[in-house]
Design a protein around this motif. Structure first.
Motif, PDB file in Angstrom:
ATOM      1  N   HIS A  26       0.824  -1.215   0.000  1.00 49.67           N
ATOM      2  CA  HIS A  26       0.000   0.000   0.000  1.00 49.67           C
ATOM      3  C   HIS A  26       0.859   1.268   0.000  1.00 49.67           C
ATOM      4  O   HIS A  26       1.716   1.440   0.851  1.00 49.67           O
ATOM      5  CB  HIS A  26      -0.914   0.006   1.229  1.00 49.67           C
ATOM      6  CG  HIS A  26      -2.168   0.774   1.009  1.00 49.67           C
ATOM      7  ND1 HIS A  26      -2.171   2.120   0.756  1.00 49.67           N
ATOM      8  CD2 HIS A  26      -3.464   0.384   0.977  1.00 49.67           C
ATOM      9  CE1 HIS A  26      -3.424   2.524   0.595  1.00 49.67           C
ATOM     10  NE2 HIS A  26      -4.225   1.487   0.719  1.00 49.67           N
ATOM     11  N   LYS A  83       0.184   4.143   0.855  1.00 49.41           N
ATOM     12  CA  LYS A  83      -0.083   5.040   1.982  1.00 49.41           C
ATOM     13  C   LYS A  83       0.442   4.496   3.316  1.00 49.41           C
ATOM     14  O   LYS A  83       0.316   5.146   4.340  1.00 49.41           O
ATOM     15  CB  LYS A  83      -1.610   5.276   2.100  1.00 49.41           C
ATOM     16  CG  LYS A  83      -2.168   6.164   1.008  1.00 49.41           C
ATOM     17  CD  LYS A  83      -2.001   7.613   1.427  1.00 49.41           C
ATOM     18  CE  LYS A  83      -2.637   8.562   0.434  1.00 49.41           C
ATOM     19  NZ  LYS A  83      -2.184   9.941   0.717  1.00 49.41           N
ATOM     20  N   ILE A  84       0.935   3.254   3.293  1.00 49.29           N
ATOM     21  CA  ILE A  84       1.377   2.650   4.557  1.00 49.29           C
ATOM     22  C   ILE A  84       2.897   2.552   4.613  1.00 49.29           C
ATOM     23  O   ILE A  84       3.522   1.987   3.720  1.00 49.29           O
ATOM     24  CB  ILE A  84       0.756   1.253   4.767  1.00 49.29           C
ATOM     25  CG1 ILE A  84      -0.770   1.350   4.809  1.00 49.29           C
ATOM     26  CG2 ILE A  84       1.276   0.617   6.058  1.00 49.29           C
ATOM     27  CD1 ILE A  84      -1.496   0.022   4.958  1.00 49.29           C
ATOM     28  N   ALA A  87     -10.400   2.908  13.171  1.00 46.48           N
ATOM     29  CA  ALA A  87      -9.998   3.682  11.997  1.00 46.48           C
ATOM     30  C   ALA A  87     -11.018   4.789  11.730  1.00 46.48           C
ATOM     31  O   ALA A  87     -10.656   5.941  11.479  1.00 46.48           O
ATOM     32  CB  ALA A  87      -9.869   2.764  10.783  1.00 46.48           C
ATOM     33  N   ALA A  88     -12.305   4.439  11.826  1.00 46.24           N
ATOM     34  CA  ALA A  88     -13.348   5.433  11.575  1.00 46.24           C
ATOM     35  C   ALA A  88     -13.286   6.566  12.606  1.00 46.24           C
ATOM     36  O   ALA A  88     -13.466   7.735  12.277  1.00 46.24           O
ATOM     37  CB  ALA A  88     -14.720   4.763  11.596  1.00 46.24           C
ATOM     38  N   ILE A  93     -10.422   8.791  11.717  1.00 50.84           N
ATOM     39  CA  ILE A  93     -10.744   9.611  10.539  1.00 50.84           C
ATOM     40  C   ILE A  93     -11.666  10.760  10.945  1.00 50.84           C
ATOM     41  O   ILE A  93     -11.479  11.904  10.544  1.00 50.84           O
ATOM     42  CB  ILE A  93     -11.386   8.743   9.434  1.00 50.84           C
ATOM     43  CG1 ILE A  93     -10.340   7.794   8.862  1.00 50.84           C
ATOM     44  CG2 ILE A  93     -11.989   9.602   8.333  1.00 50.84           C
ATOM     45  CD1 ILE A  93     -10.892   6.688   8.000  1.00 50.84           C
ATOM     46  N   MET A 149      -9.646  13.407  12.292  1.00 46.62           N
ATOM     47  CA  MET A 149      -8.628  14.054  11.459  1.00 46.62           C
ATOM     48  C   MET A 149      -9.151  14.715  10.191  1.00 46.62           C
ATOM     49  O   MET A 149      -8.444  15.522   9.602  1.00 46.62           O
ATOM     50  CB  MET A 149      -7.569  13.014  11.043  1.00 46.62           C
ATOM     51  CG  MET A 149      -6.768  12.445  12.202  1.00 46.62           C
ATOM     52  SD  MET A 149      -5.371  11.483  11.621  1.00 46.62           S
ATOM     53  CE  MET A 149      -6.171  10.145  10.769  1.00 46.62           C
ATOM     54  N   LEU A 186      -7.626   2.941   7.200  1.00 50.39           N
ATOM     55  CA  LEU A 186      -7.160   4.330   7.189  1.00 50.39           C
ATOM     56  C   LEU A 186      -6.508   4.659   5.839  1.00 50.39           C
ATOM     57  O   LEU A 186      -6.813   5.679   5.227  1.00 50.39           O
ATOM     58  CB  LEU A 186      -6.150   4.554   8.322  1.00 50.39           C
ATOM     59  CG  LEU A 186      -6.778   4.728   9.706  1.00 50.39           C
ATOM     60  CD1 LEU A 186      -5.781   4.355  10.792  1.00 50.39           C
ATOM     61  CD2 LEU A 186      -7.244   6.170   9.896  1.00 50.39           C
ATOM     62  N   ALA A 187      -5.642   3.767   5.379  1.00 47.31           N
ATOM     63  CA  ALA A 187      -4.907   4.030   4.144  1.00 47.31           C
ATOM     64  C   ALA A 187      -5.860   4.074   2.946  1.00 47.31           C
ATOM     65  O   ALA A 187      -5.729   4.919   2.064  1.00 47.31           O
ATOM     66  CB  ALA A 187      -3.839   2.958   3.944  1.00 47.31           C
ATOM     67  N   ASP A 188      -6.850   3.175   2.938  1.00 47.22           N
ATOM     68  CA  ASP A 188      -7.813   3.168   1.838  1.00 47.22           C
ATOM     69  C   ASP A 188      -8.674   4.428   1.824  1.00 47.22           C
ATOM     70  O   ASP A 188      -9.271   4.782   0.831  1.00 47.22           O
ATOM     71  CB  ASP A 188      -8.711   1.925   1.913  1.00 47.22           C
ATOM     72  CG  ASP A 188      -7.953   0.660   1.536  1.00 47.22           C
ATOM     73  OD1 ASP A 188      -6.854   0.790   0.952  1.00 47.22           O
ATOM     74  OD2 ASP A 188      -8.439  -0.443   1.838  1.00 47.22           O
ATOM     75  N   ASN A 189      -8.760   5.083   2.981  1.00 45.94           N
ATOM     76  CA  ASN A 189      -9.489   6.344   3.050  1.00 45.94           C
ATOM     77  C   ASN A 189      -8.588   7.539   2.733  1.00 45.94           C
ATOM     78  O   ASN A 189      -9.002   8.685   2.899  1.00 45.94           O
ATOM     79  CB  ASN A 189     -10.115   6.527   4.430  1.00 45.94           C
ATOM     80  CG  ASN A 189     -11.471   5.850   4.508  1.00 45.94           C
ATOM     81  OD1 ASN A 189     -12.430   6.342   3.948  1.00 45.94           O
ATOM     82  ND2 ASN A 189     -11.530   4.715   5.174  1.00 45.94           N
ATOM     83  N   GLY A 190      -7.361   7.259   2.351  1.00 43.77           N
ATOM     84  CA  GLY A 190      -6.469   8.330   1.923  1.00 43.77           C
ATOM     85  C   GLY A 190      -5.569   8.899   3.007  1.00 43.77           C
ATOM     86  O   GLY A 190      -4.909   9.903   2.794  1.00 43.77           O
TER      87      GLY A 190
END
Lengths: 594, 209
Positions: free
Chosen positions: A7, A9-10, A359-360, A363, A366, B175-179
């Motif tokens: 990924h 983003k990771i 995670a939600a 988010i 943030m 989290l990553a899949d949400n950008g």
């Protein structure tokens, strides 16, 4: 798993541990210690040529010692990252290089003995704590003889045995003779639901783990004899009861009663004695192999992380959520969330659910790119400030700057101030105002409660995060305690100013309690150290003035200690009953003169 | 729902605080032990209390509406809600104040449920006395409360996930899949955690990796 490695983003740091966290919600600065892998993560293709030449053979921890590996290894074929790793403590020597056979074997020159541990700094806005679990070590339960007999296995060892990728390629073989066992027993609640050894809580996954294992065994070997020794089977989730019934229908014997003793027989089989509580009879069972369904315990890293992030734990040692029903994945520290077994024993589905929730929540915090700060911060009254530097000394967040030499007034960085109020309590000149918890606001509460019949009342200060929450927990648990307690909430026990105590006694309080988080658990890093020091100081002064110091009590009560809260209230009532009107009158006279 | 409403008509009110007190029954959670009408009545006698009521469920939509209506009708500038723990509903009532045009920090809660009715269930009189005291303390405090303003500060849109087991992996991917950028820290050489060691897992009975 591979999705994580790929990924964009990771950023994945393996062999790494968080060693320090500074900052606050939205702006955490994290120090990570990344240990050297000695193999280039990007270049290594996991061809395995290095392994073939490595002369060091060690037990494989992934297979729980049921197989062996080399000093250079990959934990398992699907590992992410797939690059090999050298256990430098096992390697014959990397500095100076002793053997270097792997270096020679590697065509791509991936192995680099000059790699060293690195400290990485990352800035993040939120943190998800997913530190997982440790399994219970059954050696202390000697009645199950795990340490004595080889054919007693743990549930995790059994998982490796029946796994096609495991040491026996999925064939279940008995360790002593590598023959297929004709009979297998499972012992439930090993390290769970026990008042004496292990945890007193239910580990949540072991019943279903065993039921699944019995079905896998029956699928592999239909004629195998399986016995499960249990207290009761907890098949509470969706589809769980079905699975349990399938296991029973397939001929697995479920026997209610845990073994009292396990003995080895000449053929290395095991003689298991139980009291069957369904029939009320003592029974002996002869089994080829015994599997202990191990309970879950908090990960060893829990306490260090708890101190680093200012989190709270339940009495079981798992992380405590901000609210058990309404904020089940939030920590009380803003910006920190829990996922998985770090928060309590749970199965894969629940862990995944909670992780998505965490995670939600992160988010949600943030997505705007900015956050609102709590306005409950301290404020300096410049005219009163003598630049002594005390406030800066006590601030756990280094949020106050004072130039003691130049005598410029203290300045509070409100973004860094977390609002504990210790500075306001410690300032000798009354030059700091703690917004929303000012001296006058709190003193007004003290006066209001002591206006009528003060002798009958107990004045108690409680910090918001631990003791006040502990009192709430006592309420939720319907624990009854004396009704003459009157609580005043402050954000931290560090806010409880000396003058609140003197004023309380002056207004006729028979006893006063100051309560806060346990030392080490303070929501404001270590602000409660100052509470402790201050109370000691007041106690000394009380003795000097001729006031019994016992009348002021300091207690640490955590958010999970409802029972302790109620007990402390009972003790306070006993203390209060021992204070006479004359003593109170005398105290008032002493304090008026002072 | 029976309600004891006491409204004071004070002429020279410009200078002083105008406090509304709401004593919540919380169904029977509070009202079974605490005499809520009595608490509301006692509170009405306190200085600066303009209106004092007992109310069925303060947190309910009609309950909040009633408080909002009173704020407008009686020009209240501060509100005491005597109900459950502030750790539960403080955000609810702060929002309510804000929507009624009052600074959200001009709220004070008296904890009549977790720290009164539920812990003194067999002593209704003593519990009611305590409730009266708790409301009195709240009123004495609220008189001095100052409006506070929340600031906004910039935030780093990245998350640290500590632990690469099934929970850490799922959180990181979501989290990553949400950008969002994610830093995933794992102390072992590979992610996967305990899950990776398991054989087939229920209910799909497929490999856990």
């Amino acid at each position: 798993m591979t999705d994580v490695g790929r990924h964009p983003k990771i950023t994945l740091h393996t062999l790494s541990e968080v060693v320090d966290v500074k900052g606050y919600v939205g702006n955490f600065h994290v120090n990570i210690l990344k240990r050297a892998r000695y193999v280039d993560e990007k270049e290594c293709t996991a061809c395995g040529d290095c392994v073939k030449v490595c002369p060091v053979v060690r037990p494989d921890e992934f297979d729980l010692g049921l197989s062996s590996r080399r000093a250079i290894f990959s934990p398992f074929p699907q590992a992410v990252p797939s690059a090999y790793v050298i256990n430098v403590n096992e390697c014959l020597g990397h500095n100076p290089v002793v053997c270097a056979k792997c270096v020679e074997a590697c065509d791509k020159d991936c192995i680099d003995f000059h790699m060293s541990d690195k400290e990485i700094v990352e800035d993040v806005g939120s943190i998800v704590v997913a530190t997982g679990l440790d399994v219970y070590d059954p050696t202390e339960l000697d009645e199950y003889a795990y340490a004595r007999f080889e054919n007693v296995l743990t549930s995790l060892e059994f998982e490796r045995l029946i796994n096609a990728g495991g040491p026996t390629k999925g064939k279940v073989l008995r360790p002593t003779d590598l023959k297929r066992p004709r009979s297998v027993g499972f012992v439930q609640c090993v390290g769970s639901r026990s008042a004496k050894k292990g945890g007193s809580y239910c580990s949540n996954v072991c019943c279903m783990n065993t039921i699944k294992s019995t079905l896998m065994l029956k699928e592999h070997y239909p004629d195998i004899d399986i016995k499960v020794f249990y207290i009761d089977i907890r098949a509470f989730g969706k589809g769980f009861e079905d699975l349990y019934m399938r296991s029973r229908r397939s001929g697995v014997h479920y026997l209610r009663g845990l073994p009292g003793t396990v003995e080895e027989e000449p053929d290395r089989g095991l003689k298991v004695s139980i009291e069957n509580t369904a029939t009320g009879k003592l029974e002996t069972h002869h089994l080829d192999m015994l599997v202990l369904a191990l309970g879950i315990k908090p990960a060893a890293s829990t306490q260090r992380l708890q101190e680093m992030l200012g989190l709270q734990l339940t009495p079981d040692g798992f992380f405590l959520e901000a609210h058990p029903k309404l904020l089940p994945v939030d920590a009380a520290t803003r910006g920190v969330f829990y996922a998985g077994c770090a928060e309590g024993p749970k199965d894969i589905k629940e862990s995944v659910t909670q992780a998505s929730a965490a995670a939600a929540r992160a988010i949600r915090l943030m997505h705007k790119g900015e956050i609102t700060t709590e306005p409950i911060t301290s404020m300096v009254v410049e005219e009163h400030c003598k630049s002594c530097g005390k406030c800066a000394e006590v601030c756990p967040y280094n949020a106050i700057k004072v130039d003691v030499k130049r005598k410029t007034p203290a300045v509070v960085n409100t973004a860094a101030c977390a609002g504990c109020g210790t500075c306001a309590a410690e300032c000798p000149f009354g030059a700091i105002i703690m917004n929303h918890f000012t001296d006058e606001q709190i003193l007004n509460q003290v006066h209001a409660l002591l206006e009528e019949k003060p002798k009958e009342k107990i004045l108690a200060f409680a910090c918001n995060w631990c003791s006040y929450a502990g009192a709430d927990y006592a309420g939720v648990s319907r624990l009854q305690y004396p009704p003459n307690v009157r609580m005043i909430r402050t954000m931290c026990s560090g806010r409880v100013d000396e003058k609140f105590i003197w004023d309380g006694f002056l207004k006729g309080a028979p006893v006063i309690l100051v309560s806060g988080c346990h030392i080490g658990d303070c929501h404001y890093i270590d602000a409660n150290h100052w509470t402790e020091k201050r109370i000691k100081k007041i106690h000394k002064k009380m003795s000097k003035l001729g006031i019994r110091p016992e009348r002021l009590q300091l207690e640490w009560i955590s958010a999970a200690e409802g029972v302790r809260f109620a007990d402390v209230m009972q003790q306070m009532e006993v203390l209060r009953e021992g204070v006479t009107s004359e003593e109170i009158a005398e105290t008032i006279e002493i304090l008026k003169k002072d | 729902m029976e309600q004891n409403v006491v409204v004071k008509t004070d002429e020279n009110l410009e200078e002083t605080a105008r406090i509304g007190v709401y004593v919540c029954h919380c169904g029977l959670n509070i009202a079974q032990t605490v005499d809520c009408p009595r608490v509301a009545e006692t509170a009405s006698l306190l200085d600066d209390v303009t209106i004092s009521k007992d109310i069925g469920y303060a947190c309910s939509e009609p309950g909040q509406q009633q408080i909002k209506d009173d704020i407008l009708e009686h020009g209240l500038d501060r509100v005491v809600v005597a109900s459950c723990s502030p750790r539960l509903h403080e955000p609810t009532f702060r929002q309510m104040l804000q929507s009624a045009g009052i600074n959200p920090y001009l709220l004070e809660m008296a904890n009549l449920r977790e720290q009164c009715s539920w812990v003194h269930m067999n002593e209704p009189d003593a519990a009611t006395n305590k409730a009266e005291d708790l409301v009195k303390m709240a009123v004495s405090r609220i008189r001095l409360l100052q409006p506070l303003k929340e600031d906004t500060i910039p935030l780093t849109k990245r998350t640290l996930v500590i632990g690469g087991g099934v929970a850490g992996i799922q959180a990181a991917l979501d989290l990553a899949d949400n950008g969002y950028d994610v830093v995933l820290v794992e102390k072992r050489p590979t992610i996967g955690g305990v899950m990776a060691q398991l054989d087939k897992t229920f209910p799909t009975m497929d490999c856990s990796i």
